[in-house]
Motif scaffolding. Structure first.
Motif, PDB file in Angstrom:
ATOM      1  N   VAL A  67       0.843  -1.195   0.000  1.00 53.54           N
ATOM      2  CA  VAL A  67       0.000   0.000   0.000  1.00 53.54           C
ATOM      3  C   VAL A  67       0.877   1.242   0.000  1.00 53.54           C
ATOM      4  CG1 VAL A  67      -1.790   1.292   1.223  1.00 53.54           C
ATOM      5  CG2 VAL A  67      -1.848  -1.220   1.216  1.00 53.54           C
ATOM      6  N   GLN A  68       1.903   1.239   0.828  1.00 55.58           N
ATOM      7  CA  GLN A  68       2.788   2.393   0.909  1.00 55.58           C
ATOM      8  C   GLN A  68       3.470   2.671  -0.428  1.00 55.58           C
ATOM      9  OE1 GLN A  68       4.903   4.358   4.382  1.00 55.58           O
ATOM     10  NE2 GLN A  68       6.092   2.495   4.035  1.00 55.58           N
ATOM     11  N   THR A  69       3.880   1.623  -1.110  1.00 58.35           N
ATOM     12  CA  THR A  69       4.515   1.785  -2.419  1.00 58.35           C
ATOM     13  C   THR A  69       3.543   2.404  -3.415  1.00 58.35           C
ATOM     14  OG1 THR A  69       6.031  -0.071  -2.065  1.00 58.35           O
ATOM     15  CG2 THR A  69       5.589   0.548  -4.344  1.00 58.35           C
ATOM     16  N   LEU A  70       2.293   1.942  -3.405  1.00 60.03           N
ATOM     17  CA  LEU A  70       1.298   2.499  -4.320  1.00 60.03           C
ATOM     18  C   LEU A  70       1.009   3.965  -3.995  1.00 60.03           C
ATOM     19  CD1 LEU A  70      -0.722   2.084  -6.631  1.00 60.03           C
ATOM     20  CD2 LEU A  70      -2.422   1.498  -4.907  1.00 60.03           C
ATOM     21  N   VAL A  71       0.872   4.271  -2.717  1.00 56.32           N
ATOM     22  CA  VAL A  71       0.633   5.653  -2.302  1.00 56.32           C
ATOM     23  C   VAL A  71       1.709   6.567  -2.878  1.00 56.32           C
ATOM     24  CG1 VAL A  71       0.653   7.227  -0.319  1.00 56.32           C
ATOM     25  CG2 VAL A  71      -0.677   5.111  -0.215  1.00 56.32           C
TER      26      VAL A  71
END
Length: 222
Positions: free
Chosen positions: A197-201
């Motif tokens: 999720v952090q990578t996508l954000v």
């Protein structure tokens, strides 16, 4: 191309996803922001015109569209951010529906149920004593019961994937980044256990058009 005007508060709230879709698609529009103190008068004006007295409002030439997700979905289609495959479009819609719900609850939680007109002008220090109750709520019931279940589901959906759907970047990806990036401002460690999720954000926020919008937009608490 139609003339677009988006009317909302000077806030991220329920209109920021639409602004991101406008930015991604390079679609020109008027970003009309209503001051919170002027809202009661403006609301009466809307009602006198037979409207529902709520924002956001998207004016498309001479037609007005209400409901934030309907507005965002429409602009997402104009920007090429809605998957053409019906099932993939439904996957994106399901994600958007769940995130819109928790986003509203999160904003209500961080202002601690205070009226918007009291919360808007403040400078919030998430590490300060005035935010202690919100941190306690996040660690107690709110995080485990509202936020973390959605993050766990998204982490599983995004593993080994660049975007949520096979379409490529969609409005769901933009909303994931917008909502959790906003939450991360108040709780910096929120995504530490959710690396996908952090990578996508961060990936969405590094898209040139989105990055440009974030650097230029007005800064607000909400």
């Amino acid at each position: 191309m139609p003339n677009y005007k988006l009317t909302y508060f000077n806030a991220y709230g329920r209109s920021e996803i639409t602004r991101w879709c406008f930015a991604y698609g390079g679609i020109p529009y008027t970003d009309e922001r209503i001051d919170i103190e002027k809202w009661p008068t403006f609301k009466k004006e809307l009602i006198s015109r037979g409207l529902v007295g709520e924002m956001p409002i998207l004016t498309v030439d001479n037609r007005e569209l209400h409901e934030s997700l309907a507005i965002a979905r429409y602009i997402a289609k104009m920007a090429g951010l809605v998957p053409k495959d019906p099932l993939e479009a439904a996957v994106a819609d399901a994600c958007v529906d769940s995130l819109a719900g928790i986003g509203f609850q999160f904003r209500k939680m961080i202002r601690n149920n205070k009226p918007l007109k009291e919360f808007f002008p403040k400078t919030i220090d998430p590490s300060g004593p005035e935010f202690a109750e919100q941190r306690q709520n996040m660690e107690g019931d709110f995080g485990p019961n509202v936020i973390y279940p959605v993050l766990r589901r998204l982490e599983l959906q995004l593993q080994d994937k660049k975007w949520l759907t096979s379409h490529g970047v969609s409005w769901a990806d933009l909303l994931i980044s917008q909502q959790f990036g906003f939450m991360r401002r108040y709780f910096p460690e929120l995504l530490d256990e959710y690396p996908s999720v952090q990578t996508l954000v961060d990936r969405v926020r590094n898209i040139d058009s989105i990055k440009k919008w974030i650097s230029a937009r007005p800064h607000t608490n909400m």
